[in-house]
Structure formats: structure tokens, C-alpha cells
Motif scaffolding. Structure first.
Motif, PDB file in Angstrom:
ATOM      1  N   LYS A 228      -0.788 -38.471 -19.810  1.00  0.00           N
ATOM      2  CA  LYS A 228      -1.634 -38.018 -18.736  1.00  0.00           C
ATOM      3  C   LYS A 228      -0.766 -37.619 -17.445  1.00  0.00           C
ATOM      4  N   ASP A 229       0.012 -38.231 -16.975  1.00  0.00           N
ATOM      5  CA  ASP A 229       0.897 -37.972 -15.504  1.00  0.00           C
ATOM      6  C   ASP A 229       1.212 -36.387 -15.878  1.00  0.00           C
ATOM      7  N   HIS A 230       0.710 -35.567 -14.901  1.00  0.00           N
ATOM      8  CA  HIS A 230       1.229 -34.077 -14.910  1.00  0.00           C
ATOM      9  C   HIS A 230       2.777 -33.948 -15.105  1.00  0.00           C
ATOM     10  N   LEU A 231       3.426 -34.839 -14.553  1.00  0.00           N
ATOM     11  CA  LEU A 231       5.240 -34.827 -14.440  1.00  0.00           C
ATOM     12  C   LEU A 231       5.543 -34.714 -15.845  1.00  0.00           C
ATOM     13  N   TRP A 232       4.743 -35.248 -16.934  1.00  0.00           N
ATOM     14  CA  TRP A 232       5.015 -35.337 -18.298  1.00  0.00           C
ATOM     15  C   TRP A 232       5.418 -33.732 -18.448  1.00  0.00           C
ATOM     16  N   THR A 233       4.473 -32.694 -17.967  1.00  0.00           N
ATOM     17  CA  THR A 233       4.856 -31.439 -18.266  1.00  0.00           C
ATOM     18  C   THR A 233       6.346 -30.733 -18.053  1.00  0.00           C
ATOM     19  N   LEU A 234       6.597 -31.293 -16.756  1.00  0.00           N
ATOM     20  CA  LEU A 234       8.101 -31.083 -16.517  1.00  0.00           C
ATOM     21  C   LEU A 234       9.046 -31.637 -17.436  1.00  0.00           C
ATOM     22  N   GLY A 312       3.866 -24.396  -5.424  1.00  0.00           N
ATOM     23  CA  GLY A 312       3.471 -22.879  -5.109  1.00  0.00           C
ATOM     24  C   GLY A 312       4.937 -21.873  -5.595  1.00  0.00           C
ATOM     25  N   LYS A 313       6.151 -22.493  -5.443  1.00  0.00           N
ATOM     26  CA  LYS A 313       7.506 -21.919  -5.734  1.00  0.00           C
ATOM     27  C   LYS A 313       7.861 -21.929  -7.202  1.00  0.00           C
ATOM     28  N   CYS A 314       6.986 -23.130  -7.968  1.00  0.00           N
ATOM     29  CA  CYS A 314       7.661 -23.381  -9.171  1.00  0.00           C
ATOM     30  C   CYS A 314       6.838 -22.695 -10.231  1.00  0.00           C
ATOM     31  N   GLU A 315       7.769 -22.425 -11.339  1.00  0.00           N
ATOM     32  CA  GLU A 315       7.037 -21.464 -12.549  1.00  0.00           C
ATOM     33  C   GLU A 315       5.940 -22.466 -13.420  1.00  0.00           C
ATOM     34  N   LEU A 316       5.880 -23.663 -12.838  1.00  0.00           N
ATOM     35  CA  LEU A 316       4.846 -24.692 -13.724  1.00  0.00           C
ATOM     36  C   LEU A 316       3.788 -24.799 -12.890  1.00  0.00           C
ATOM     37  N   ARG A 317       3.529 -24.304 -11.823  1.00  0.00           N
ATOM     38  CA  ARG A 317       2.473 -24.248 -11.002  1.00  0.00           C
ATOM     39  C   ARG A 317       1.195 -24.246 -11.674  1.00  0.00           C
ATOM     40  N   GLY A 318       1.028 -23.413 -12.635  1.00  0.00           N
ATOM     41  CA  GLY A 318      -0.262 -23.199 -13.188  1.00  0.00           C
ATOM     42  C   GLY A 318      -0.478 -24.141 -14.313  1.00  0.00           C
ATOM     43  N   TYR A 319       0.400 -25.245 -14.620  1.00  0.00           N
ATOM     44  CA  TYR A 319       0.280 -26.039 -15.594  1.00  0.00           C
ATOM     45  C   TYR A 319       0.547 -27.643 -15.154  1.00  0.00           C
TER      46      TYR A 319
ATOM     47  N   GLY B  47      -2.075 -27.109 -22.484  1.00  0.00           N
ATOM     48  CA  GLY B  47      -0.425 -27.252 -22.261  1.00  0.00           C
ATOM     49  C   GLY B  47       0.176 -28.433 -22.833  1.00  0.00           C
ATOM     50  N   ALA B  48       0.845 -29.244 -22.121  1.00  0.00           N
ATOM     51  CA  ALA B  48       1.657 -30.234 -22.612  1.00  0.00           C
ATOM     52  C   ALA B  48       1.073 -31.454 -22.552  1.00  0.00           C
ATOM     53  N   SER B  49      -0.449 -31.746 -22.338  1.00  0.00           N
ATOM     54  CA  SER B  49      -1.002 -32.945 -22.302  1.00  0.00           C
ATOM     55  C   SER B  49      -1.128 -33.685 -23.474  1.00  0.00           C
ATOM     56  N   ASP B  50      -0.990 -33.070 -24.653  1.00  0.00           N
ATOM     57  CA  ASP B  50      -1.045 -34.152 -25.667  1.00  0.00           C
ATOM     58  C   ASP B  50      -0.263 -33.266 -26.827  1.00  0.00           C
ATOM     59  N   PRO B  51       1.100 -33.131 -26.671  1.00  0.00           N
ATOM     60  CA  PRO B  51       1.826 -32.431 -27.737  1.00  0.00           C
ATOM     61  C   PRO B  51       2.106 -33.026 -28.904  1.00  0.00           C
ATOM     62  N   ASP B  52       1.903 -34.330 -29.033  1.00  0.00           N
ATOM     63  CA  ASP B  52       2.343 -34.770 -30.376  1.00  0.00           C
ATOM     64  C   ASP B  52       1.321 -35.758 -30.943  1.00  0.00           C
TER      65      ASP B  52
END
Ligand SMILES: C[S@@+](CC[C@H](N)C(=O)[O-])C[C@H]1O[C@@H](n2cnc3c(N)ncnc32)[C@H](O)[C@@H]1O
Ligand code: SF4
Ligand code: SF4
Lengths: 354, 54
Positions: A228-234, A312-319, B47-52
Motif C-alpha cells: 500500500k505504501d507507495h515507497l514499496w515501489t522504490l 519531479g526529478k525522479c524517474e519513478l514520479r509517474g509510479y 505498477g508495483a502495488s500488488d506484485p506477488d
């Protein structure tokens, strides 16, 4: 099916707990408990349906409070949602649940009941109240017996981070359907210091959680551990588990924080917030229809994707874009750098992020 | 329509600010289909929200 739009609807402030971290009661915010009258509730449902039909979305109501079941017309609302065949779930407390109540909820179409666990017994009861932990474990069984999904949500901060290894084992053992956590959103400067987790410590925490999730899955655990936390994406990006599509448009927003995009919050007074986790009032549903609020200028202030200073400078902005509500709690500016984001460079260009 | 919304590729969100998504299959479903069998298979929208998910 048309994509969902999530309405987090706080129908009452009434609650048998006064959790230390709760945004409703923090800083003496809720001097008077409000409860939305029945006639107004019908108006809210209609306004949300109208908004969704204009935007080609499907409404999904998260009925919450306080403890929503304490609202005097709660069951009338359940019946109305069932009649309208609207998807809905509850974010609520454990205290008034038994097999019969849960079965009734299920029969009214409630598809998920979300409870909170903020640590193991000592920590959870310290935050919430004596006996709350035990009541929550019992409620998990009642919810599961009924056929509703049982979700457990946790709020992580420096005060309970050490409990999570055991907490993850517990939710896996209880076989809850969903487990997720969000970061504590401070409601004062002092609290942002008191409950702070350092960025790299937060990365290590996610790493621990990820490994625990994998361990339980490998042993056949059916719980859906949500990111849930968007920092998971990172975290997943760094592990090579999340990859951006090659030809994505750098200007576009594909995922991450849904503030101003996919959810809105309605309070018992009818006040509408961009996100309940930060002070973000954009109007009142009894003065302005939900559709107008959604497309309006006030909400537009909460989706200024070019204002994110670091993202804004990060490649992950859209995600990703971290959690702007956590950031707001620390700085009063949702577009400032996320206080737990540990990323230093744009990995595509090498540019330093801040 | 708002200028910023024109830049949003995927609107669907079934979870609210403080809510969790439903478990699979519908967890990833709103935005990009019903299943999310492998890391990032759910692609751009989720995206990565539920990858597994199973
Ligand atoms: C406001 S409560 C309502 C539902 C129910 N009473 C409960 O406690 O789960 C919804 C969720 O918001 C979380 N929450 C409350 N204050 C918060 C804060 N300042 N930062 C982050 N989450 C918070 C709660 O822990 C809970 O998981
Ligand atoms: S039980 Fe929920 S609504 Fe009540 S004080 Fe605690 S977090 Fe807030
Ligand atoms: S800079 Fe922003 S988008 Fe990039 S990882 Fe950090 S929070 Fe996410």
C-alpha cells in the motif's frame, strides 16, 4: 467494468476508543462529535453516483468513522447500498461484532471488514485501549466465518516498528485475507519528531516485511500482503521486481498516490477532503455536488504533479510520489520530499534528487 | 476537464486513503484486469502495488 472510484465516508465520529495516533481526535481537533443525518446520507450516495456516472467510474464506498456501526442509521445505509447494488466495505472497530452481526453485514453486500492492529498486545492496547487487541483477534474470526473478506490495516511509526515481525506472523496465522500498513501521518511538528523513522531504517523495515511475506507465502499462506505504501515501489524497483514499461510517457501519471485522482473523503459534516490523512478540505457536498468538487479548482491543487520537489526529478514520479500526507504532516507542504524516501539519484540520468 | 487529470493514465482505485484493496482476483482488477500473477505483470496501471498476488 468501469474502474472504481473510492469514497472514504466517515459517517460518524462516535468511537469507543481514543487512539493516541488518531487524526480525528489529535490536537483537540474533534471538540464536538458529528454524525451525518439519514436524509443527508441519501444525498451523499446520490451525489457520488452522479459523479461516477459522469466520469464513467464505479463507486466503491469505504464506510467508516469512528466506528460506523454506532451510527443510529447504519443499517438503513447498509440496506440502501444493497438495494443499489453498490460495492462497499467497512473500516471499523471490533467491539460490536459477533457471528450474527457479521452475517447480516455480509447479507447486505458488505464485501470486506477492515480492522486495525497497531502492534502486538502491549503496544496495540497502549495506543488503543485495554482489551482492544483481544477483541480484534476475536472479531477476525467472526468476520471470516461470515464470508466477508477480513482486512487488517496497521499504522507504522517508530513506536511500533519493532512489533511488525511478530505482527506479520500473527496475521498469517489468523489467515486474514488482506494485510497492509500505512505510515503514521503526524498531526503536529512535535509528533513528527517523536514518531520519526529514518529513511534507510524504513528501507530495512520494508526489506524485513518483504522477506516475511515471501516466507509465509512459500508455506502456503493465503493472506494477500498488499504494497500500500507507495515507497514499496522504490523498494521493489531497487530489487528489480518493479520495472517501468519501456515506452512510457514521462509526463503521464500511471500509479502511486491517488490523491485527487481515484479517491475522496467525506466527513460526517459533509466536508469533503482530498485525503483524510492530511488537512485537505476542498468543499462541502451539501453545498457543491461531488462531481463539481472532483473537477474543481480546489481539488486541482492536490494533483499538481509538477510541483513535487524531489519526485519531479525522479524517474519513478509517474509510479510513486511517496505519501504526500505523511510529507504534509512533517512540513505542511505535500509537495516537499517524502521524509522516508531514501532515494538520492535519478538512476536514468544520474541527477541528484535533492 | 482539469488539465492535470488529462495526464492521468489510470484512474481506477478501489482503495481509499485508509483502506486496503480487496484480495485477488479483484485487487488489481479495477485498473488493469483481474490477475496479477508475477512481479510488475500488472504493468503500467497498477505498477508495483500488488506484485506477488497469487
Ligand atoms: C480513522 S480509523 C477508522 C476506522 C476504525 N475506527 C479503525 O481504527 O480502524 C481508519 C484508519 O486510519 C488510521 N489512522 C488514524 N489516524 C492516523 C494517522 N494520524 N496517520 C495514519 N493513519 C491513521 C487508523 O489507525 C485506522 O487504521
Ligand atoms: S478506533 Fe479508529 S476512529 Fe476511533 S480513535 Fe481509534 S483510529 Fe480513531
Ligand atoms: S523521489 Fe518521489 S517518486 Fe522518487 S522514489 Fe522518492 S518518493 Fe518515490
Amino acid at each position: 467494468m468501469k474502474p472504481y472510484f473510492a469514497f472514504q465516508w466517515h459517517i460518524t465520529d462516535n468511537c469507543y476508543q481514543r487512539c493516541k495516533h488518531c487524526y480525528i481526535f489529535a490536537e483537540d481537533n474533534c471538540k464536538q462529535l458529528s454524525e451525518m443525518p439519514w436524509e443527508k446520507m441519501k444525498q451523499v450516495v446520490e451525489s457520488c453516483e452522479d459523479m461516477c456516472s459522469k466520469l464513467s467510474r464505479t463507486p466503491y464506498f469505504y464506510i467508516t468513522g469512528g466506528d460506523p456501526i454506532l451510527h443510529r442509521d447504519f443499517w438503513k445505509l447498509a440496506k440502501l447500498l444493497k438495494e443499489k447494488d453498490i460495492a462497499w466495505a467497512i473500516l471499523g472497530n471490533p467491539f460490536h461484532l459477533n457471528d450474527e452481526v457479521c452475517q447480516r453485514l455480509y447479507n447486505y453486500g458488505c464485501r470486506k471488514y477492515q480492522l486495525s492492529l497497531d502492534g502486538m498486545e502491549k503496544t496495540h492496547d497502549f495506543f488503543r485501549k485495554q482489551g482492544s487487541f483481544g477483541a480484534t483477534l476475536k472479531a477476525i474470526d467472526h468476520i471470516k466465518n461470515s464470508g466477508m473478506y477480513c482486512a487488517v490495516m496497521s499504522t507504522v511509526s517508530s513506536a511500533n516498528v519493532g512489533d511488525f515481525p511478530q505482527l506479520i506472523d500473527l496475521v498469517a496465522k489468523k489467515n486474514v485475507d488482506v494485510f497492509a500498513f500505512g505510515r503514521y501521518c503526524p498531526t503536529s511538528g512535535q509528533k513528527s519528531e517523536e514518531y520519526h523513522i529514518e529513511p534507510l531504517a524504513y528501507r530495512d523495515f520494508l526489506d524485513m516485511c518483504y522477506k516475511k511475506f515471501q516466507y509465509h507465502k512459500s508455506r502456503g499462506c493465503k493472506t494477500t500482503f498488499q504494497y500500500k505504501d507507495h515507497l514499496w515501489t522504490l523498494y521493489l524497483y531497487e530489487q528489480g521486481l518493479f520495472k517501468m514499461p519501456e515506452n512510457d510517457d514521462k509526463n503521464m501519471i500511471y500509479d502511486g498516490c491517488h490523491c485527487g485522482i481515484g479517491h475522496m473523503t467525506i466527513l460526517p459534516t459533509g466536508d469533503v477532503y482530498a485525503c483524510r490523512r492530511m488537512e485537505s478540505k476542498v468543499g462541502n457536498v451539501f453545498e457543491t455536488p461531488m462531481y463539481e468538487l472532483f473537477v474543481g479548482e480546489d481539488l486541482e491543487e492536490y494533483r499538481q504533479f509538477d510541483k513535487f520537489e524531489k519526485c519531479g526529478k525522479c524517474e519513478l514520479r509517474g509510479y510513486c510520489r511517496g505519501c504526500p500526507a505523511v510529507t504534509f504532516g512533517y512540513t505542511g507542504n505535500m509537495y516537499a520530499p517524502d521524509p522516508q524516501c531514501w532515494k538520492e539519484f535519478n538512476m536514468k540520468t544520474g541527477e541528484k534528487l535533492c | 476537464m482539469s488539465e492535470m487529470l488529462k495526464r492521468v493514465a489510470a484512474f481506477g482505485a478501489e482503495n481509499s486513503a485508509c483502506g486496503t484493496k480487496d484480495p485477488a482476483p479483484s485487487a488489481c482488477g479495477s485498473a488493469c484486469g483481474t490477475k496479477d500473477p508475477a512481479p510488475s505483470a500488472c504493468g503500467s496501471a497498477c505498477g508495483a502495488s500488488d506484485p506477488d498476488k497469487k
